[in-house]
Design an enzyme around this catalytic site. Sequence first.
Site, PDB file in Angstrom:
ATOM      1  N   LYS A 164       0.856  -1.189   0.000  1.00 16.01           N
ATOM      2  CA  LYS A 164       0.000   0.000   0.000  1.00 16.01           C
ATOM      3  C   LYS A 164       0.899   1.249   0.000  1.00 16.01           C
ATOM      4  CE  LYS A 164      -3.005  -3.254   1.610  1.00 16.01           C
ATOM      5  NZ  LYS A 164      -2.620  -4.666   1.831  1.00 16.01           N
TER       6      LYS A 164
ATOM      7  N   HIS B  85     -16.034 -15.692  -0.351  1.00 13.79           N
ATOM      8  CA  HIS B  85     -16.312 -14.610  -1.305  1.00 13.79           C
ATOM      9  C   HIS B  85     -15.326 -14.579  -2.468  1.00 13.79           C
ATOM     10  CE1 HIS B  85     -13.469 -12.947   1.567  1.00 13.79           C
ATOM     11  NE2 HIS B  85     -13.154 -12.011   0.685  1.00 13.79           N
TER      12      HIS B  85
HETATM   13  N1  F0G Z   1      -3.630  -5.052   7.148  1.00 14.62           N
HETATM   14  C1  F0G Z   1      -4.439  -4.221   6.474  1.00 14.62           C
HETATM   15  C2  F0G Z   1      -5.021  -3.037   7.164  1.00 14.62           C
HETATM   16  C3  F0G Z   1      -4.736  -4.477   5.131  1.00 14.62           C
HETATM   17  O1  F0G Z   1      -5.552  -3.646   4.480  1.00 14.62           O
HETATM   18  C4  F0G Z   1      -4.159  -5.613   4.492  1.00 14.62           C
HETATM   19  C5  F0G Z   1      -4.453  -5.920   3.098  1.00 14.62           C
HETATM   20  C6  F0G Z   1      -3.307  -6.432   5.250  1.00 14.62           C
HETATM   21  C7  F0G Z   1      -3.063  -6.119   6.571  1.00 14.62           C
HETATM   22  C8  F0G Z   1      -2.668  -7.669   4.655  1.00 14.62           C
HETATM   23  O2  F0G Z   1      -1.669  -7.320   3.777  1.00 14.62           O
HETATM   24  O3  F0G Z   1      -2.418  -8.151   1.547  1.00 14.62           O
HETATM   25  O4  F0G Z   1      -0.025  -7.553   1.981  1.00 14.62           O
HETATM   26  O5  F0G Z   1      -0.999  -9.588   2.977  1.00 14.62           O
HETATM   27  N2  F0G Z   1      -5.398  -5.366   2.459  1.00 14.62           N
HETATM   28  C9  F0G Z   1      -5.706  -5.537   1.053  1.00 14.62           C
HETATM   29  C10 F0G Z   1      -6.982  -4.821   0.734  1.00 14.62           C
HETATM   30  C11 F0G Z   1      -5.676  -6.956   0.555  1.00 14.62           C
HETATM   31  O6  F0G Z   1      -7.479  -4.992  -0.400  1.00 14.62           O
HETATM   32  O7  F0G Z   1      -7.492  -4.057   1.558  1.00 14.62           O
HETATM   33  P1  F0G Z   1      -1.266  -8.196   2.507  1.00 14.62           P
END
Ligand code: F0G
Length: 460
Positions: free
Chosen positions: A259, A451
Amino acid sequence: MGAGYFAEPFRIKMVEPIRVLSDEERLARIEEAGFNVFNLRAEDVYIDLLTDSGTGAMSSRQWAGIMMGDESYSGARSYYNLLDSCSEIFGYRYFQPVHQGRAAEKVVMPILLGKGKVSIANMHFDTTRAHVEIAGARAIDCVVPEAEDTASEAPFKGNMDIEGLRLLVEEHGCEKVGVVIMTITNNSAGGQPVSMENIRETSKICKEYGIPFMIDAARFAENAFFIKEREPKYKDVTIEEIVMECFSYADLFTMSAKKDAIVNIGGLIGVREDAGLFEKVKAATIPLEGFISYGGLAGRDLEAMAIGLKEGIDLEYLRYRIGQSRYLGERLKESGIPFQSPAGGHAIFVDAGKLLPHIPYNEFPAQALAIELYKEAGIRACDIGSFMMGRDPDTREQLKSQFEFTRLAIPRRVYTQSHLDVVADALAEIKKRAENLRGYRITWEPEVLRHFTARLEPIK
Ligand code: F0G
């Protein structure tokens, strides 16, 4: 520039063609996909707002870093470059790269948690919750009540409910609480920020009871921007200083670097000063992710992350970045589309429950809206509502989610304002025929995390 928006602080050097299929083709594709957007081929999508994770555009400097990556198994230069970036930004003593956010969770959760323990968070992201449960513990969310009112314009709807936290700690007993987690920004509540004051107060409670305090730092830079903008004390404080202060209150962090570090793959664990804890992190990383100096990544990925971390906290970039979701939010307001307001950092969470009040939760209004967006204009969004929530593991009853959100997540540095106009116009069109939209029923689903692969059909 008084236009109220912040144009891109970059120009485009390389382009990737995208195209919109005809109406008939889109209908055929979504039907073949079992009315599940995860089953679509990305090539059949025009504007892909499925996630902001790993979908950002790297800069020319990051691509140059990719070429400079040191692929040595141990002690690579790229690893040390990453450590330098991290210490400069977060001020911690120890860092461990891993391949993505959930890998960091997989390493850390069994160290902090076990059977009979609980984890308390402002809100656990799905994978965080999953790793808490895999470690044998229970995950409890404790977000402020303002988060539930999507129309409220409260500035920090991602905050921890401080009184609630204290009550939960007292109720379970502090020895049972293995960790307190602050997710910044609070993704599940709609990309809503957490204030510095709230981070400080949470940290105080953790210190008082001797509980480790962890930050889930996926969108730490966006959160810092909101603090600068909305918390008066921080108006004249730099993003760099805000980030440093924010992390100083925690004992450790996990981060999905996909991100705010603007890389396509990568994650991080940071430990402020506890050498014993870091020994455990290293010991768990080696069998799960790989040797400590690469942590499941190629040297080039470490290099791109070292550079991306710095680009992600640049003030001009953040103005543009948050400006994009704000712009989309403003356009949706013009046509009366309800969403979690104020606009979140990485996404707009459309309140499908409000837009489609005639579709009950067990016919998945947020999924229905996501499908309609694809049919209308080839836009891919996703359900963050009852469809994602799934069933009670014991009774197999469909659970009712607190929110029925259709999330429009904006990839970093990828789409222009014109693309956002296409999204806003599509939603305005859909709103005109909202009462004709129908719900969906599931025709096939797997046991867990349904999902992603379930198949559906429209209810006649
Ligand atoms: N923590 C948060 C707040 C997240 O939004 C995500 C991933 C993760 C941990 C896990 O990280 O995907 O690198 O293993 N969020 C993505 C989303 C998948 O679409 O909100 P990751």
